[in-house]
Write a protein that holds these residues in place. Structure first.
Motif: not given
Ligand code: GDP
Length: 277
Positions: A1-8
């Motif tokens: 989730m954190t990874k996705t957030r960072r990418m967004v």
């Protein structure tokens, strides 16, 4: 989730707009709770997907609701492709002032970039495939294949960014979990099937009594809750176990299967929030 957030967050600066895919049957529960914060300041387009499975009157109300929040909205059945043609014109209308400014500067043909986000199972891949004519299978379905971000052209001047990673719904709210389970977005083995069916029957009995009558020949009488209706339906179908008791578990599976398979009709399970008075 954190990874996705960072990418967004990292990609957002390059985007002209963000497209959020929502399940028209559960327009609140099928959203990621952080999306507003994550995409703050960006133009937004909402794709109300699965309109073939949702209550058409309610879909109109939901579309109006999201428009009132300032989003562009389109109503889509990504599986058949109905409504996807509205996507490109809707994005261009949403970004009209930007396009006009580009044109004034002589930058005609500048490519618009839209990031597509959605919780798992909402129909994101199906939508992207239909809107772009992309034929590739979902890479994340193949074990061992890590999917990177993908640019997907819609036409010469519109591109989508298909984001890898997962944006979860608001699981910590049990009501959200239940609604996602009704639609089959989360697996049955994580929820109690009879509890789920009882709640679904309760909702349908109160909001769509006709559909229940037509399919199961049961009528909600005063005081009948979901459990009572489920028992009545099981009896009607002759689902009995030894001792003359009704087999509510069997009826529960059938109700959920038939509901998800569209055999009961088209339903929306969430109502538009009331205007604060
Ligand atoms: P993703 O996880 O968001 O990429 O979801 P998918 O695109 O894989 O869709 C999940 C399932 O829902 C697939 O079986 C699709 O065929 C189905 N689906 C997607 N959009 C629609 C729609 O608008 N209507 C209906 N009936 N089914 C849909």
């Amino acid at each position: 989730m954190t990874k996705t957030r960072r990418m967004v967050t990292a990609e957002l600066g390059n985007m002209d707009a963000v497209c959020e895919i929502i399940d028209a049957r559960i327009p609140l529960s099928s959203r990621n709770p952080d999306i507003d914060e994550l995409t703050a300041g960006k133009r937004r387009i909402v794709v109300l997907n699965r309109v073939d499975q949702a209550d058409p009157d309610m879909t109109k109300k939901w579309a109006a609701y999201f428009r009132s929040l300032g989003y562009a909205v389109i109503e889509v059945d990504a599986k058949s492709g109905a409504g996807v043609k509205q996507f490109a014109p809707a994005v261009r209308a949403l970004l009209k002032d930007k396009l006009d400014a580009y044109e004034a500067k002589g930058q005609v043909g500048r490519v618009l970039r839209v990031m597509v986000l959605g919780i798992p199972n909402v129909g994101k891949s199906t939508f992207i495939n239909k809107v772009s004519g992309r034929k590739t299978a979902k890479a994340e379905d193949r074990p061992g294949v890590t999917r990177g971000k993908q640019w997907v052209p819609v036409d010469r001047t519109l591109e989508l960014l298909d984001t890898p990673g997962i944006l979860w719904p608001k699981f910590e709210d049990p009501e959200v979990g239940i609604r996602l389970a009704f639609t089959g977005a989360i697996k049955d083995d994580v929820v109690d099937i009879e509890e789920l069916a009882m709640r679904l029957m309760d909702y349908l009995g109160r909001n769509y009594p006709r559909a229940i009558f037509e399919r199961y020949k049961v009528t909600a009488e005063d005081g009948d809750d979901g459990w009572a209706l489920l028992q009545k339906a099981a009896r009607r179908r002759g689902f009995l176990i030894s001792g003359g008791e009704v087999d509510t578990e069997r009826m529960s599976r059938i109700l959920l299967d038939e509901f998800r398979g569209g055999k009961l009709g088209r339903f929306t399970l969430e109502t538009v929030p009331e205007e604060p008075s």
